[in-house]
Design a protein around this motif. Structure first.
Motif, PDB file in Angstrom:
ATOM      1  N   ASP A   1       0.813  -1.213   0.000  1.00 24.10           N
ATOM      2  CA  ASP A   1       0.000   0.000   0.000  1.00 24.10           C
ATOM      3  C   ASP A   1       0.851   1.271   0.000  1.00 24.10           C
ATOM      4  OD1 ASP A   1      -2.433  -1.422   0.079  1.00 24.10           O
ATOM      5  OD2 ASP A   1      -2.254  -1.663   2.254  1.00 24.10           O
ATOM      6  N   ASP A   2       2.178   1.115  -0.043  1.00 25.92           N
ATOM      7  CA  ASP A   2       3.074   2.263   0.047  1.00 25.92           C
ATOM      8  C   ASP A   2       3.454   2.807  -1.319  1.00 25.92           C
ATOM      9  OD1 ASP A   2       3.706   2.826   2.876  1.00 25.92           O
ATOM     10  OD2 ASP A   2       4.360   0.733   2.891  1.00 25.92           O
ATOM     11  N   VAL A   3       3.791   4.098  -1.323  1.00 30.08           N
ATOM     12  CA  VAL A   3       4.247   4.785  -2.533  1.00 30.08           C
ATOM     13  C   VAL A   3       5.588   5.439  -2.226  1.00 30.08           C
ATOM     14  CG1 VAL A   3       3.779   6.608  -4.210  1.00 30.08           C
ATOM     15  CG2 VAL A   3       1.908   5.183  -3.354  1.00 30.08           C
TER      16      VAL A   3
ATOM     17  N   ALA B   1       2.565   9.935  -1.732  1.00 27.80           N
ATOM     18  CA  ALA B   1       3.851   9.478  -1.202  1.00 27.80           C
ATOM     19  C   ALA B   1       3.749   9.091   0.268  1.00 27.80           C
ATOM     20  CB  ALA B   1       4.904  10.565  -1.383  1.00 27.80           C
ATOM     21  N   THR B   2       4.281   7.910   0.603  1.00 23.86           N
ATOM     22  CA  THR B   2       4.403   7.518   2.006  1.00 23.86           C
ATOM     23  C   THR B   2       5.865   7.528   2.466  1.00 23.86           C
ATOM     24  OG1 THR B   2       4.443   5.167   1.378  1.00 23.86           O
ATOM     25  CG2 THR B   2       2.310   6.128   1.953  1.00 23.86           C
ATOM     26  N   ALA B   3       6.809   7.473   1.520  1.00 21.18           N
ATOM     27  CA  ALA B   3       8.238   7.575   1.850  1.00 21.18           C
ATOM     28  C   ALA B   3       8.942   8.302   0.714  1.00 21.18           C
ATOM     29  CB  ALA B   3       8.859   6.204   2.071  1.00 21.18           C
ATOM     30  N   VAL B   4       9.883   9.180   1.077  1.00 15.34           N
ATOM     31  CA  VAL B   4      10.632   9.984   0.105  1.00 15.34           C
ATOM     32  C   VAL B   4      12.117   9.869   0.408  1.00 15.34           C
ATOM     33  CG1 VAL B   4      11.153  12.349  -0.620  1.00 15.34           C
ATOM     34  CG2 VAL B   4       8.783  11.628  -0.396  1.00 15.34           C
ATOM     35  N   TYR B   5      12.904   9.699  -0.640  1.00 15.14           N
ATOM     36  CA  TYR B   5      14.364   9.639  -0.525  1.00 15.14           C
ATOM     37  C   TYR B   5      14.956  10.879  -1.175  1.00 15.14           C
ATOM     38  CZ  TYR B   5      19.188   8.098  -1.493  1.00 15.14           C
ATOM     39  OH  TYR B   5      20.548   8.009  -1.583  1.00 15.14           O
ATOM     40  N   LEU B   6      15.804  11.606  -0.419  1.00 12.13           N
ATOM     41  CA  LEU B   6      16.466  12.809  -0.902  1.00 12.13           C
ATOM     42  C   LEU B   6      17.973  12.599  -0.873  1.00 12.13           C
ATOM     43  CD1 LEU B   6      14.464  15.510   1.115  1.00 12.13           C
ATOM     44  CD2 LEU B   6      14.182  14.983  -1.306  1.00 12.13           C
ATOM     45  N   CYS B   7      18.586  12.495  -2.047  1.00 14.28           N
ATOM     46  CA  CYS B   7      20.047  12.394  -2.136  1.00 14.28           C
ATOM     47  C   CYS B   7      20.592  13.815  -2.186  1.00 14.28           C
ATOM     48  CB  CYS B   7      20.448  11.605  -3.376  1.00 14.28           C
ATOM     49  SG  CYS B   7      22.218  11.274  -3.480  1.00 14.28           S
ATOM     50  N   CYS B   8      20.694  14.441  -1.003  1.00 18.86           N
ATOM     51  CA  CYS B   8      20.857  15.892  -0.904  1.00 18.86           C
ATOM     52  C   CYS B   8      22.253  16.338  -0.495  1.00 18.86           C
ATOM     53  CB  CYS B   8      19.838  16.446   0.084  1.00 18.86           C
ATOM     54  SG  CYS B   8      19.931  15.687   1.729  1.00 18.86           S
ATOM     55  N   CYS B   9      23.253  15.489  -0.671  1.00 24.53           N
ATOM     56  CA  CYS B   9      24.568  15.826  -0.122  1.00 24.53           C
ATOM     57  C   CYS B   9      25.182  17.067  -0.774  1.00 24.53           C
ATOM     58  CB  CYS B   9      25.520  14.640  -0.246  1.00 24.53           C
ATOM     59  SG  CYS B   9      25.788  14.043  -1.920  1.00 24.53           S
ATOM     60  N   CYS B  10      24.784  17.386  -2.005  1.00 22.26           N
ATOM     61  CA  CYS B  10      25.395  18.523  -2.705  1.00 22.26           C
ATOM     62  C   CYS B  10      24.444  19.698  -2.875  1.00 22.26           C
ATOM     63  CB  CYS B  10      25.905  18.085  -4.077  1.00 22.26           C
ATOM     64  SG  CYS B  10      27.173  16.808  -4.008  1.00 22.26           S
ATOM     65  N   TRP B  11      23.216  19.582  -2.368  1.00 23.10           N
ATOM     66  CA  TRP B  11      22.268  20.684  -2.498  1.00 23.10           C
ATOM     67  C   TRP B  11      22.584  21.768  -1.481  1.00 23.10           C
ATOM     68  CZ3 TRP B  11      17.160  17.356  -2.503  1.00 23.10           C
ATOM     69  CH2 TRP B  11      17.146  16.568  -3.662  1.00 23.10           C
ATOM     70  N   ASP B  12      22.142  22.987  -1.779  1.00 21.13           N
ATOM     71  CA  ASP B  12      22.340  24.057  -0.810  1.00 21.13           C
ATOM     72  C   ASP B  12      21.174  24.096   0.174  1.00 21.13           C
ATOM     73  OD1 ASP B  12      20.213  25.751  -1.841  1.00 21.13           O
ATOM     74  OD2 ASP B  12      21.570  26.318  -3.461  1.00 21.13           O
ATOM     75  N   SER B  13      21.376  24.822   1.290  1.00 21.77           N
ATOM     76  CA  SER B  13      20.392  24.833   2.373  1.00 21.77           C
ATOM     77  C   SER B  13      19.058  25.413   1.931  1.00 21.77           C
ATOM     78  CB  SER B  13      20.938  25.640   3.557  1.00 21.77           C
ATOM     79  OG  SER B  13      22.104  25.041   4.070  1.00 21.77           O
TER      80      SER B  13
ATOM     81  N   ALA C   1      13.242  -0.451  -6.398  1.00 18.54           N
ATOM     82  CA  ALA C   1      12.142  -0.383  -5.436  1.00 18.54           C
ATOM     83  C   ALA C   1      10.889  -1.037  -6.005  1.00 18.54           C
ATOM     84  CB  ALA C   1      11.868   1.071  -5.068  1.00 18.54           C
ATOM     85  N   HIS C   2      10.644  -0.829  -7.278  1.00 17.55           N
ATOM     86  CA  HIS C   2       9.489  -1.455  -7.944  1.00 17.55           C
ATOM     87  C   HIS C   2       9.621  -2.977  -7.973  1.00 17.55           C
ATOM     88  CE1 HIS C   2       6.480  -2.355 -11.048  1.00 17.55           C
ATOM     89  NE2 HIS C   2       7.423  -3.043 -11.663  1.00 17.55           N
ATOM     90  N   LEU C   3      10.779  -3.470  -8.352  1.00 16.50           N
ATOM     91  CA  LEU C   3      10.977  -4.908  -8.498  1.00 16.50           C
ATOM     92  C   LEU C   3      11.098  -5.633  -7.165  1.00 16.50           C
ATOM     93  CD1 LEU C   3      13.594  -5.044 -11.404  1.00 16.50           C
ATOM     94  CD2 LEU C   3      11.167  -5.610 -11.535  1.00 16.50           C
ATOM     95  N   GLN C   4      11.785  -5.004  -6.224  1.00 13.25           N
ATOM     96  CA  GLN C   4      12.221  -5.718  -5.021  1.00 13.25           C
ATOM     97  C   GLN C   4      11.372  -5.425  -3.795  1.00 13.25           C
ATOM     98  OE1 GLN C   4      15.852  -4.311  -3.078  1.00 13.25           O
ATOM     99  NE2 GLN C   4      16.686  -6.385  -3.178  1.00 13.25           N
ATOM    100  N   TRP C   5      10.947  -4.183  -3.632  1.00  7.77           N
ATOM    101  CA  TRP C   5      10.300  -3.792  -2.387  1.00  7.77           C
ATOM    102  C   TRP C   5       8.819  -4.160  -2.334  1.00  7.77           C
ATOM    103  CZ3 TRP C   5      12.233   1.875  -1.185  1.00  7.77           C
ATOM    104  CH2 TRP C   5      13.637   1.875  -1.135  1.00  7.77           C
ATOM    105  N   GLY C   6       8.185  -4.356  -3.488  1.00  7.55           N
ATOM    106  CA  GLY C   6       6.773  -4.702  -3.500  1.00  7.55           C
ATOM    107  C   GLY C   6       5.841  -3.542  -3.219  1.00  7.55           C
ATOM    108  N   VAL C   7       6.279  -2.285  -3.464  1.00  9.23           N
ATOM    109  CA  VAL C   7       5.433  -1.124  -3.203  1.00  9.23           C
ATOM    110  C   VAL C   7       4.371  -0.970  -4.287  1.00  9.23           C
ATOM    111  CG1 VAL C   7       7.155   0.132  -1.885  1.00  9.23           C
ATOM    112  CG2 VAL C   7       7.123   0.349  -4.376  1.00  9.23           C
ATOM    113  N   LYS C   8       3.295  -0.275  -3.933  1.00 11.55           N
ATOM    114  CA  LYS C   8       2.208  -0.040  -4.890  1.00 11.55           C
ATOM    115  C   LYS C   8       2.665   0.803  -6.066  1.00 11.55           C
ATOM    116  CE  LYS C   8      -1.154   2.841  -3.759  1.00 11.55           C
ATOM    117  NZ  LYS C   8      -2.391   3.357  -3.133  1.00 11.55           N
TER     118      LYS C   8
END
Length: 279
Positions: free
Chosen positions: A131-133, A204-216, A148-155
């Motif tokens: 049921d997660d996105v 969205a129920t979970a969000v990933y931010l690869c933010c190491c190089c973004w500014d504040s 994530a689509h193949l392995q995690w089984g999310v909607k």
């Protein structure tokens, strides 16, 4: 998003086994370890102890790699294997990236992503279900979104990437997987070329931010968008601490876990911060 016509093979079926939950109100355990910086300075750091994963997938990292990697162009596969993550971007893509986050470092134009092992571990930690996105904001070539689509089984798994070049490569990979019958037609996989600040994120129920190089400023804008629009959001994952790196302490987020997951620039593990939405 595309809906493949053939069912996903048994290889990509996610089977989970839940572990016992910690007692309600229990304080998360912490560990202390000694680290040595590049200039030889040794110090002790305290961090949340690594918990046992709440689920395990029948498709492991090697199986995910075996399915996903052949869908990419030869130069992309070789780049991933060799550790050279600096594909040239067009002048238009570079201008768009700098306009989006003017204070970002030059490293932001150097490509890096979760390893297959790192993405597997992240999925185990997030413990998402049918049921997660999941949204990967700054999804690059789309490997983590596809995994994530193949392995995690999310909607639904959604990748949002600003670069038109990287988005095109990601879409080609998805088309090849679809042609091979390796995607699940019952669940959605979407790869979007857009500025992440323009998204809706209502599902969205979970969000990933690869933010190491973004500014504040840009990170603050992204969090504001998610606070207002992601009404069903439960978890946010960053690879930098919001308070120490960006000076941000959103009242609606609580740090749940500090851990490490594999990234292409640090296969042995790079810091990862999982925040729980507590509004």
């Amino acid at each position: 998003g595309r809906r493949p016509s053939s069912a996903m093979p048994a290889l990509a079926t996610a089977v989970v086994a839940l572990a016992p939950r910690a007692p309600r109100g229990a304080r998360p355990p912490r560990t202390t370890k000694t680290i040595t910086s590049r200039d030889g300075v040794r110090c002790e750091v305290s961090q949340l102890a690594e918990p046992p994963a709440r689920l395990r997938f029948s498709m492991d990292a090697d199986a995910a790699r075996a399915v996903i990697e052949p869908a990419f162009d030869e130069d992309s596969r070789q780049r991933c294997m060799s550790g050279d993550f600096t594909p040239a971007l067009s002048a238009e893509d570079i201008a768009a990236a700098r306009a989006m986050s003017p204070g970002q470092t030059e490293f932001a134009l150097t490509y890096g992503e979760l390893t297959y092992e790192g993405c597997t571990r992240l999925g185990e930690i997030l413990a998402m279900g049918p049921d997660d996105v999941f949204y990967d904001l700054g999804s690059g070539l789309g490997r983590a979104t596809i995994q994530a689509h193949l392995q995690w089984g999310v909607k639904r798994a959604v990748g949002v990437e600003l670069s038109a070049e990287r988005s095109a490569q990601a879409r080609r990979a998805v088309e090849r997987l679809e042609q091979n019958g390796q995607l699940d037609h019952s669940r959605r996989l979407d790869l979007v070329c857009a500025n992440l600040l323009d998204g809706g994120y209502q599902e969205a129920t979970a969000v990933y931010l690869c933010c190491c190089c973004w500014d504040s400023t840009f990170v603050a804008q992204a969090l504001e968008v998610l606070e207002k629009r992601a009404v069903n959001l439960r978890q946010i994952v960053t690879i930098e601490p919001l308070d120490r790196k960006f000076g941000l302490r959103p009242a609606w987020l609580t740090l749940k876990l500090e851990t490490r997951v594999g990234q292409t620039w640090a296969p042995e593990g790079y810091p990862c911060y999982v925040y729980e939405v507590t509004r």
